[in-house]
Design a protein around this motif. Structure first.
Motif, mmCIF file in Angstrom:
data_model
loop_
_atom_site.group_PDB
_atom_site.id
_atom_site.type_symbol
_atom_site.label_atom_id
_atom_site.label_comp_id
_atom_site.label_asym_id
_atom_site.label_seq_id
_atom_site.Cartn_x
_atom_site.Cartn_y
_atom_site.Cartn_z
ATOM 1 N N GLY A 138 -5.075 4.402 5.197
ATOM 2 C CA GLY A 138 -6.278 4.698 5.960
ATOM 3 C C GLY A 138 -7.019 3.535 6.575
ATOM 4 O O GLY A 138 -8.132 3.707 7.054
ATOM 5 N N HIS A 139 -6.430 2.354 6.590
ATOM 6 C CA HIS A 139 -7.088 1.226 7.255
ATOM 7 C C HIS A 139 -6.696 1.242 8.727
ATOM 8 O O HIS A 139 -5.895 0.430 9.180
ATOM 9 N N GLY A 140 -7.255 2.167 9.474
ATOM 10 C CA GLY A 140 -6.859 2.378 10.865
ATOM 11 C C GLY A 140 -7.279 1.251 11.780
ATOM 12 O O GLY A 140 -8.456 1.076 12.054
ATOM 13 N N LEU A 141 -6.302 0.502 12.242
ATOM 14 C CA LEU A 141 -6.548 -0.560 13.209
ATOM 15 C C LEU A 141 -5.802 -0.253 14.491
ATOM 16 O O LEU A 141 -4.779 0.427 14.486
ATOM 17 N N THR A 142 -6.304 -0.787 15.577
ATOM 18 C CA THR A 142 -5.614 -0.653 16.857
ATOM 19 C C THR A 142 -4.583 -1.768 16.983
ATOM 20 O O THR A 142 -4.641 -2.779 16.264
ATOM 21 N N ASN A 178 0.837 -1.210 0.000
ATOM 22 C CA ASN A 178 0.000 0.000 0.000
ATOM 23 C C ASN A 178 0.867 1.253 0.000
ATOM 24 O O ASN A 178 0.588 2.221 -0.717
ATOM 25 N N SER A 179 1.925 1.223 0.808
ATOM 26 C CA SER A 179 2.821 2.389 0.878
ATOM 27 C C SER A 179 3.454 2.656 -0.479
ATOM 28 O O SER A 179 3.530 3.804 -0.933
ATOM 29 N N GLY A 180 3.895 1.602 -1.150
ATOM 30 C CA GLY A 180 4.491 1.749 -2.481
ATOM 31 C C GLY A 180 3.513 2.313 -3.490
ATOM 32 O O GLY A 180 3.868 3.165 -4.311
ATOM 33 N N LYS A 181 2.274 1.862 -3.429
ATOM 34 C CA LYS A 181 1.237 2.358 -4.347
ATOM 35 C C LYS A 181 0.998 3.850 -4.121
ATOM 36 O O LYS A 181 0.865 4.620 -5.085
ATOM 37 N N LEU A 182 0.961 4.265 -2.872
ATOM 38 C CA LEU A 182 0.764 5.684 -2.570
ATOM 39 C C LEU A 182 1.940 6.521 -3.071
ATOM 40 O O LEU A 182 1.741 7.569 -3.695
ATOM 41 N N ILE A 183 3.150 6.064 -2.789
ATOM 42 C CA ILE A 183 4.337 6.815 -3.225
ATOM 43 C C ILE A 183 4.376 6.909 -4.744
ATOM 44 O O ILE A 183 4.617 7.977 -5.307
ATOM 45 N N SER A 214 -10.510 1.931 -0.481
ATOM 46 C CA SER A 214 -10.887 0.687 -1.164
ATOM 47 C C SER A 214 -9.895 0.295 -2.263
ATOM 48 O O SER A 214 -9.947 -0.825 -2.771
ATOM 49 N N ASP A 215 -8.973 1.184 -2.619
ATOM 50 C CA ASP A 215 -7.938 0.867 -3.610
ATOM 51 C C ASP A 215 -6.769 0.079 -3.011
ATOM 52 O O ASP A 215 -5.827 -0.274 -3.727
ATOM 53 N N PHE A 216 -6.829 -0.194 -1.722
ATOM 54 C CA PHE A 216 -5.714 -0.811 -1.024
ATOM 55 C C PHE A 216 -6.119 -2.115 -0.359
ATOM 56 O O PHE A 216 -7.273 -2.325 -0.022
ATOM 57 N N ALA A 217 -5.123 -2.958 -0.127
ATOM 58 C CA ALA A 217 -5.330 -4.178 0.648
ATOM 59 C C ALA A 217 -5.498 -3.801 2.115
ATOM 60 O O ALA A 217 -4.906 -2.821 2.592
ATOM 61 N N CYS A 259 -5.441 10.481 6.640
ATOM 62 C CA CYS A 259 -4.870 10.228 5.315
ATOM 63 C C CYS A 259 -5.617 10.982 4.208
ATOM 64 O O CYS A 259 -5.348 10.771 3.026
ATOM 65 N N ALA A 260 -6.509 11.880 4.578
ATOM 66 C CA ALA A 260 -7.325 12.586 3.578
ATOM 67 C C ALA A 260 -6.459 13.338 2.564
ATOM 68 O O ALA A 260 -6.748 13.319 1.362
ATOM 69 N N LYS A 261 -5.402 13.981 3.014
ATOM 70 C CA LYS A 261 -4.562 14.787 2.121
ATOM 71 C C LYS A 261 -3.880 13.921 1.062
ATOM 72 O O LYS A 261 -3.911 14.248 -0.128
ATOM 73 N N ILE A 262 -3.264 12.813 1.468
ATOM 74 C CA ILE A 262 -2.568 11.981 0.490
ATOM 75 C C ILE A 262 -3.560 11.304 -0.455
ATOM 76 O O ILE A 262 -3.297 11.170 -1.651
ATOM 77 N N LEU A 263 -4.709 10.900 0.060
ATOM 78 C CA LEU A 263 -5.706 10.276 -0.812
ATOM 79 C C LEU A 263 -6.257 11.293 -1.814
ATOM 80 O O LEU A 263 -6.428 10.984 -2.996
#
Length: 163
Positions: free
Chosen positions: A74-78, A50-55, A143-146, A131-135
């Motif tokens: 943005g898949h915020g998990l605890t 996911n990080s690579g796709k964003l970069i 939904s574009d990410f695993a 993550c709103a700014k980067i998206l």
């Protein structure tokens, strides 16, 4: 760009456990200690794919030049949710404990004071990342990410493990 904690087959992360330590503990049946205070903290953990796709989607975008970004899908998990995923997929045993016991356990494992510093100045914090700014800049959506679980399943398979 500053990625959140990104995991891959080369580095599986669960708070301050990294690399092969999680799988070694799962294989041996030893439990890993985690501090109860972090159980409900947002982890700020994402799959490296996911990080690579964003970069890749930030590169050469004029609107991204000169700006700063936290690389996160943005898949915020605890940490508690991530621990449950590791337990389910690897059989890892986890015991939630006090912060003092957790740090003592880590000091005994590593023979290093650097882990205490890393805990107090990095991993001890709730990483509720927006993550709103980067998206918005990349035009991607969560939904574009695993998911973290899908990314972990992928990496475990690369390591020859059936999740």
């Amino acid at each position: 760009m500053r990625p959140v904690i990104s995991f891959s087959k080369l580095r599986l992360d669960l708070l301050m456990y990294s690399g092969q330590r999680i799988l070694d503990a799962a294989d041996s049946g030893h439990e890993l200690l985690l501090p109860a205070l972090a159980k409900d903290y947002q982890a700020g953990l994402d799959w490296a794919g996911n990080s690579g796709k964003l970069i890749a989607n930030l590169l050469f975008k004029p609107e991204a030049f000169g700006d700063t970004f936290t690389v996160y899908s943005g898949h915020g998990l605890t940490w508690g949710e991530i621990a449950e995923i590791y337990q389910r997929l690897t059989g890892l045993k986890i015991r939630w404990c006090s912060e003092k016991e957790y740090l003592s356990f880590h000091e005994a494992l590593s023979h290093s004071r650097g882990l205490t510093w890393a805990w107090k100045h990095d991993r001890r914090y709730n990483r509720d990342v927006d993550c709103a700014k980067i998206l918005r800049t990349t035009g991607l959506t969560p939904s574009d990410f695993a998911t973290v679980e899908e990314g972990l399943i992928h990496e475990l398979r690369l390591l020859g493990r059936q999740a």
